[in-house]
Design an enzyme around this catalytic site. Structure first.
Site, PDB file in Angstrom:
ATOM      1  N   GLU A 261      72.304  67.115 -92.289  1.00 38.61           N
ATOM      2  CA  GLU A 261      71.420  65.949 -92.263  1.00 38.61           C
ATOM      3  C   GLU A 261      72.069  64.841 -91.430  1.00 38.61           C
ATOM      4  O   GLU A 261      72.476  63.800 -91.937  1.00 38.61           O
ATOM      5  CB  GLU A 261      71.104  65.522 -93.693  1.00 38.61           C
ATOM      6  CG  GLU A 261      70.342  66.617 -94.448  1.00 38.61           C
ATOM      7  CD  GLU A 261      70.248  66.406 -95.950  1.00 38.61           C
ATOM      8  OE1 GLU A 261      70.600  65.296 -96.424  1.00 38.61           O
ATOM      9  OE2 GLU A 261      69.825  67.337 -96.656  1.00 38.61           O
TER      10      GLU A 261
ATOM     11  N   HIS B  70      75.013  66.415 -97.549  1.00 40.13           N
ATOM     12  CA  HIS B  70      74.491  67.665 -96.992  1.00 40.13           C
ATOM     13  C   HIS B  70      74.755  67.661 -95.494  1.00 40.13           C
ATOM     14  O   HIS B  70      74.252  66.815 -94.759  1.00 40.13           O
ATOM     15  CB  HIS B  70      73.000  67.808 -97.292  1.00 40.13           C
ATOM     16  CG  HIS B  70      72.720  68.114 -98.733  1.00 40.13           C
ATOM     17  ND1 HIS B  70      71.572  67.718 -99.373  1.00 40.13           N
ATOM     18  CD2 HIS B  70      73.459  68.788 -99.663  1.00 40.13           C
ATOM     19  CE1 HIS B  70      71.604  68.139-100.633  1.00 40.13           C
ATOM     20  NE2 HIS B  70      72.742  68.791-100.825  1.00 40.13           N
TER      21      HIS B  70
ATOM     22  N   HIS C 205      69.867  60.823 -97.302  1.00 36.73           N
ATOM     23  CA  HIS C 205      69.583  62.223 -96.998  1.00 36.73           C
ATOM     24  C   HIS C 205      68.466  62.297 -95.955  1.00 36.73           C
ATOM     25  O   HIS C 205      67.893  61.288 -95.552  1.00 36.73           O
ATOM     26  CB  HIS C 205      69.107  62.966 -98.253  1.00 36.73           C
ATOM     27  CG  HIS C 205      70.157  63.199 -99.284  1.00 36.73           C
ATOM     28  ND1 HIS C 205      70.664  64.445 -99.573  1.00 36.73           N
ATOM     29  CD2 HIS C 205      70.796  62.338-100.123  1.00 36.73           C
ATOM     30  CE1 HIS C 205      71.563  64.354-100.540  1.00 36.73           C
ATOM     31  NE2 HIS C 205      71.664  63.081-100.893  1.00 36.73           N
TER      32      HIS C 205
ATOM     33  N   GLU D 169      65.289  60.013 -98.702  1.00 29.54           N
ATOM     34  CA  GLU D 169      65.046  61.088 -97.746  1.00 29.54           C
ATOM     35  C   GLU D 169      64.439  60.433 -96.513  1.00 29.54           C
ATOM     36  O   GLU D 169      63.317  59.922 -96.568  1.00 29.54           O
ATOM     37  CB  GLU D 169      64.091  62.137 -98.320  1.00 29.54           C
ATOM     38  CG  GLU D 169      64.614  62.877 -99.546  1.00 29.54           C
ATOM     39  CD  GLU D 169      65.656  63.925 -99.226  1.00 29.54           C
ATOM     40  OE1 GLU D 169      65.979  64.102 -98.034  1.00 29.54           O
ATOM     41  OE2 GLU D 169      66.157  64.568-100.169  1.00 29.54           O
TER      42      GLU D 169
END
Length: 427
Positions: free
Chosen positions: A186, A183, A309, A384
């Site tokens: 990020e 992504h 991420h 994350e």
């Protein structure tokens, strides 16, 4: 993060305010007077309201999906919708916090180093362009020729290389694969990847040296190079790749893998942030990674797959598409909790661990699920990284947090690998 919003990932990027002011490039998206709302749902009526808002509005960017009571959700609201949203929050009595953005809600001056900088100056107090990261990989291979091999998966949709490195101490070692930057916005994930490479090559910590000696490491800092470049040059909040679909662009590469593709938590609409693509595995970037893993999973003995991420501070394992549990669920849960405890001991930060479906929200077609289910890699996680789920910085993590965040990621990986080794996963 595994979810995001609508308008910011459409083909026609929103440009807020005077795009030419304060030194911004004339085609640089700006977010002057946008607001970030952090809401918390207390009843089903509020959940249904926000589900409708996400479906109907192209001026609201959801960082996640409304789904359960007690959930906290962040929404980026365009300036012309602020009054409407404020009225709805009041009418439906939705608990919330709010912060107004400005055109300067990008990295602060000096945090992003120029593309022309000498790659030997790459560090973890600044942010770096793709070109610098790739040049740094080359320099590390020159500096450590017996340990570092530069890898190239092939070109991306727009012709950029997808480069990484293999760190090898013994050809017979089992391997750890790290994927980052799928992504585009990020930015902390490519930074964490280069930090991990540097630690494995230079750390004097005996435990780190042991990890470097006992395992081979395959690390790709940006598996979405087109998107990453676009966030530096045009729109800091871009998420997808840059494939063209008529008047709009981009596939969410972490919804494009051929594992229960487009079955939940994704979209068939190319204007949406979580567009899964025209078919399973349709994107060149997806094909490159799949081909690489298929060619190397057995040959390199890849036993662990980590996807980096941001944000939300979570350590998640398969599955994303179903509440059904993987066969080694208990082990992955145990390793994740140990990693969360190790981070807590290091920095005081709280990271939650669990299956992706249980921990964040349902999503299908992700690289982690594919690596575990289709490629047979037993230890698979999606991290994350910082900040917390209700962060008002969203994906724009201050540069001062790069090194501690990257250190947390590496601590978690070390803990998981050590715990998995004790259970015999690398025999």
């Amino acid at each position: 993060m595994a979810a995001s919003g609508t308008n910011l990932d459409s083909g026609i990027c929103p440009v807020a305010g005077d795009s030419g002011c304060r030194g911004s490039p004339p085609d640089q998206a700006r977010y002057d007077n946008y607001r970030i709302y952090n809401v918390e749902f207390e009843n089903q009526e509020q959940i249904e309201l926000f589900q409708k808002l996400e479906e109907q509005s192209d001026s609201l960017t959801f960082i996640g999906h409304a789904r359960e009571i007690g959930q906290k959700l962040s929404i980026l609201v365009a300036a012309h919708r602020v009054a409407d949203i404020a009225d709805l929050l009041k009418t439906y009595k939705v608990k919330h916090r709010v912060r107004q953005l400005s055109g300067e809600d990008r990295p602060q001056s000096g945090e992003v180093q120029p593309e022309s900088i000498d790659a030997s100056q790459l560090d973890w107090q600044h942010l770096f362009h793709l070109k610098t990261i790739y040049e740094w990989l080359d320099k590390m291979a020159e500096k450590y020729p017996n340990r570092v091999t530069v890898l190239d998966m092939g070109s991306s949709t727009q012709g950029n290389a997808i480069k990484g490195v293999k760190l090898i101490s013994n050809a017979n070692n089992k391997a750890i694969f790290i994927e980052s930057g799928i992504h585009a916005r990020e930015w902390i994930s490519p930074a964490a990847a280069t930090y991990i490479i540097n630690q494995l090559l230079t750390s004097q910590d005996p435990k780190v040296q042991q990890l470097a000696q006992n395992y081979n490491w395959i690390i790709f800092p940006s598996v979405n190079p087109d998107g990453y470049k676009y966030t530096f040059e045009h729109d800091r909040m871009w998420r997808k790749n840059r494939q063209l679909f008529g008047t709009c662009r981009g596939v969410d590469l972490n919804r494009n893998y051929p594992d229960h593709w487009n079955s939940t938590g994704s979209s068939s609409d190319p204007t949406r942030y979580d567009y899964a693509g025209p078919s399973a595995g349709s994107e060149l970037e997806t094909k490159r990674l799949i081909d690489f893993i298929r060619a190397n999973a057995d040959k390199e003995q890849i036993k662990t797959y980590i996807a980096l991420h941001s944000y939300s501070q979570m350590l998640m394992f398969p599955y994303g598409y179903t509440k059904e549990r993987v066969s080694n669920y208990d082990d992955l849960q145990e390793f994740g909790k140990k990693a969360s405890a190790a981070i807590k001991a290091e920095s005081g930060r709280d990271y939650v661990s669990g299956s992706l479906f249980e921990t964040i929200y349902p999503s299908s077609g992700g690289s982690m699920d594919w690596a575990h289910s289709e490629a047979g890699i037993p230890i698979a996680y999606t991290f994350e990284l910082r900040g917390p789920p209700d962060s008002q910085d969203l994906f724009i993590l201050p540069a001062v947090e790069i090194q501690p965040t990257a250190s947390e990621a590496f601590t978690a990986i070390r803990t998981i690998v050590e715990a998995a080794a004790e259970k015999g996963y690398y025999k």
